[in-house]
Design a protein around this motif. Structure first.
Motif, PDB file in Angstrom:
ATOM      1  N   SER A   4       0.970  -1.302  -0.016  1.00  0.00           N
ATOM      2  CA  SER A   4       0.152  -0.111   0.289  1.00  0.00           C
ATOM      3  C   SER A   4       0.885   1.341   0.015  1.00  0.00           C
ATOM      4  CB  SER A   4      -1.006  -0.059   1.209  1.00  0.00           C
ATOM      5  OG  SER A   4      -0.142  -0.133   2.374  1.00  0.00           O
ATOM      6  N   ARG A  22     -13.149   7.872   5.382  1.00  0.00           N
ATOM      7  CA  ARG A  22     -12.092   6.924   5.254  1.00  0.00           C
ATOM      8  C   ARG A  22     -11.729   6.319   6.406  1.00  0.00           C
ATOM      9  NH1 ARG A  22      -7.473   9.749   1.313  1.00  0.00           N
ATOM     10  NH2 ARG A  22      -9.152  10.905   0.013  1.00  0.00           N
ATOM     11  N   PRO A  24     -11.915   2.703   8.866  1.00  0.00           N
ATOM     12  CA  PRO A  24     -12.277   1.388   8.187  1.00  0.00           C
ATOM     13  C   PRO A  24     -13.483   0.911   8.937  1.00  0.00           C
ATOM     14  CG  PRO A  24     -10.445   1.566   9.949  1.00  0.00           C
ATOM     15  CD  PRO A  24     -11.010   2.876   9.752  1.00  0.00           C
ATOM     16  N   THR A  28     -17.829   2.272   5.251  1.00  0.00           N
ATOM     17  CA  THR A  28     -16.696   2.713   4.348  1.00  0.00           C
ATOM     18  C   THR A  28     -16.588   1.419   3.353  1.00  0.00           C
ATOM     19  OG1 THR A  28     -15.721   4.225   6.005  1.00  0.00           O
ATOM     20  CG2 THR A  28     -14.453   3.375   3.885  1.00  0.00           C
ATOM     21  N   LEU A  29     -16.477   0.152   3.929  1.00  0.00           N
ATOM     22  CA  LEU A  29     -16.446  -0.878   3.040  1.00  0.00           C
ATOM     23  C   LEU A  29     -17.400  -1.115   1.876  1.00  0.00           C
ATOM     24  CD1 LEU A  29     -14.557  -3.499   2.363  1.00  0.00           C
ATOM     25  CD2 LEU A  29     -16.137  -4.602   3.780  1.00  0.00           C
ATOM     26  N   GLN A  33     -16.829  -0.848  -2.108  1.00  0.00           N
ATOM     27  CA  GLN A  33     -16.881  -1.840  -2.932  1.00  0.00           C
ATOM     28  C   GLN A  33     -17.995  -1.543  -4.334  1.00  0.00           C
ATOM     29  OE1 GLN A  33     -17.287  -5.903  -1.467  1.00  0.00           O
ATOM     30  NE2 GLN A  33     -18.745  -6.549  -3.006  1.00  0.00           N
ATOM     31  N   LEU A  84      -7.428  -0.941   0.859  1.00  0.00           N
ATOM     32  CA  LEU A  84      -8.106  -1.409   2.179  1.00  0.00           C
ATOM     33  C   LEU A  84      -6.870  -1.301   3.150  1.00  0.00           C
ATOM     34  CD1 LEU A  84     -10.535  -4.473   1.554  1.00  0.00           C
ATOM     35  CD2 LEU A  84     -11.010  -1.770   1.678  1.00  0.00           C
ATOM     36  N   GLU A  85      -5.597  -1.740   2.848  1.00  0.00           N
ATOM     37  CA  GLU A  85      -4.543  -1.856   3.653  1.00  0.00           C
ATOM     38  C   GLU A  85      -4.288  -0.371   4.142  1.00  0.00           C
ATOM     39  OE1 GLU A  85      -0.914  -4.604   3.699  1.00  0.00           O
ATOM     40  OE2 GLU A  85      -0.424  -2.972   2.350  1.00  0.00           O
ATOM     41  N   PHE A  89      -7.924  -1.351   7.335  1.00  0.00           N
ATOM     42  CA  PHE A  89      -8.566  -2.604   7.214  1.00  0.00           C
ATOM     43  C   PHE A  89      -7.920  -3.670   7.462  1.00  0.00           C
ATOM     44  CE2 PHE A  89     -11.686   0.187   4.927  1.00  0.00           C
ATOM     45  CZ  PHE A  89     -12.872  -0.283   5.470  1.00  0.00           C
ATOM     46  N   PHE A  91      -7.796  -7.966   6.713  1.00  0.00           N
ATOM     47  CA  PHE A  91      -8.457  -8.753   5.870  1.00  0.00           C
ATOM     48  C   PHE A  91      -7.610  -9.767   5.590  1.00  0.00           C
ATOM     49  CE2 PHE A  91      -6.386  -5.289   3.634  1.00  0.00           C
ATOM     50  CZ  PHE A  91      -5.635  -5.893   2.588  1.00  0.00           C
ATOM     51  N   VAL A 117     -12.822  -9.682   4.909  1.00  0.00           N
ATOM     52  CA  VAL A 117     -12.604  -8.412   5.878  1.00  0.00           C
ATOM     53  C   VAL A 117     -13.214  -8.519   7.094  1.00  0.00           C
ATOM     54  CG1 VAL A 117     -12.667  -5.865   5.948  1.00  0.00           C
ATOM     55  CG2 VAL A 117     -12.628  -7.059   3.563  1.00  0.00           C
ATOM     56  N   SER A 126     -15.655  -9.978   0.430  1.00  0.00           N
ATOM     57  CA  SER A 126     -15.432  -8.721  -0.547  1.00  0.00           C
ATOM     58  C   SER A 126     -14.966  -9.308  -1.902  1.00  0.00           C
ATOM     59  CB  SER A 126     -14.677  -7.610   0.085  1.00  0.00           C
ATOM     60  OG  SER A 126     -14.577  -6.530  -0.889  1.00  0.00           O
TER      61      SER A 126
END
Length: 292
Positions: A4, A22, A24, A28-29, A33, A84-85, A89, A91, A117, A126
């Motif tokens: 990332s 922003r 986690p 937000t997810l 997505q 995500l990282e 998040f 996962f 996740v 996801s």
């Protein structure tokens, strides 16, 4: 782990049109997505034309974000995992086997990339890289469902291969004995995968003579209420509650079709190469022509 530090998160979120929170969280997810599935394009052009697909974050971001090209699951997940990282998040990456059209006695390789996740004691599947992907994460429980949009999805814990248990993602449609019309489209276990595992699977998908992505181009675009595919020269449009529309196009029409319908830009040299390869494929009778 997912590089990332090489991701330009602002550029990625701008490409998605995402201006939300922003932190986690599940909200937000869900928003990320949905935006990713509806915005980032899906195609197999690089494996068909060049037999090379790079998964490093700078290459994937340059291709999918800056140049407006599409990619398949490994590229989508490499980009989404890096985002995500960077957002904090937690996962786990996993691999699945696509079942649609497969012979259960001869399972396909586990070459579909997805993420699980972890959020507030729950786990969410996801799946942003299928092309025709759920618009929201699905809770990883037996009976977990997605009803976002006109195409629903269902998760079941069941025997998935030769008596081994695992997860199956179901969708509606196709030939099935299920009274509710569900058919399995992919199966997976929770065995963690790492970037090196995806590199191995990606090498097969991008280069092997038996990979369907090498033998012909396949393009997808999903909208809120429309789903388009281009399989070699066969263009199909599906809308909920309507008959499927299928037509055959000529090789010379494909670059413009990619731009107008699929939102995929090819430069002039690439467009010429694509038309040449499609003409060769068509002359060999391998384009799977269908009647409207």
């Amino acid at each position: 782990m997912w590089s990332s530090e090489h991701l330009d998160l602002d550029a990625y979120l701008t490409h998605l049109g995402y201006e939300g929170d922003r932190t986690p969280t599940l909200e937000t997810l869900r928003a990320l997505q949905r935006a990713h599935v509806l915005t980032v394009r899906w195609d197999t052009l690089d494996s068909f034309l060049y037999r090379e697909v790079r998964l490093d974050v700078p290459s994937v971001q340059d291709k999918l974000v800056r140049r407006g090209r599409g990619g398949y699951c490994y590229e989508h997940v490499a980009l989404f995992a890096a985002a995500l990282e960077k957002l904090g998040f937690r996962f786990t990456a996993v691999s699945g086997r696509v079942q649609l059209g497969a012979d259960s006695a001869h399972p396909r390789p586990a070459t579909h990339a997805m993420l699980i996740v972890d959020l507030d004691g729950a786990r969410w599947l996801s799946d942003v890289g299928f092309g025709h992907s759920p618009l929201e994460p699905i809770e990883l429980v037996d009976g977990g469902r997605s009803e976002a949009g006109p195409w629903p999805y269902l998760l079941r814990w069941q025997d998935i291969a030769h008596g081994s248990p695992g997860w199956a993602v179901h969708q509606r449609g196709g030939e099935t004995d299920d009274p509710d019309g569900w058919v399995v489209r992919q199966v997976f276990t929770e065995t963690p995968q790492y970037p090196v595992d995806y590199a191995v699977g990606n090498h097969f998908v991008a280069t092997h003579d038996r990979s369907p992505f090498v033998t012909r181009p396949y393009i997808q675009r999903q909208g809120i209420d429309r789903y388009d595919t281009l399989d070699a020269l066969v263009w199909t449009t599906e809308r909920p509650g309507r008959d499927r529309v299928t037509r055959t196009v000529g090789p010379h029409e494909v670059p413009e079709l990619l731009d107008d319908v699929f939102g995929i830009r090819t430069d002039p040299a690439e467009a010429r190469l694509l038309v040449t390869r499609l003409r060769e494929l068509d002359s060999a009778g391998r384009c799977g022509r269908s009647s409207p």
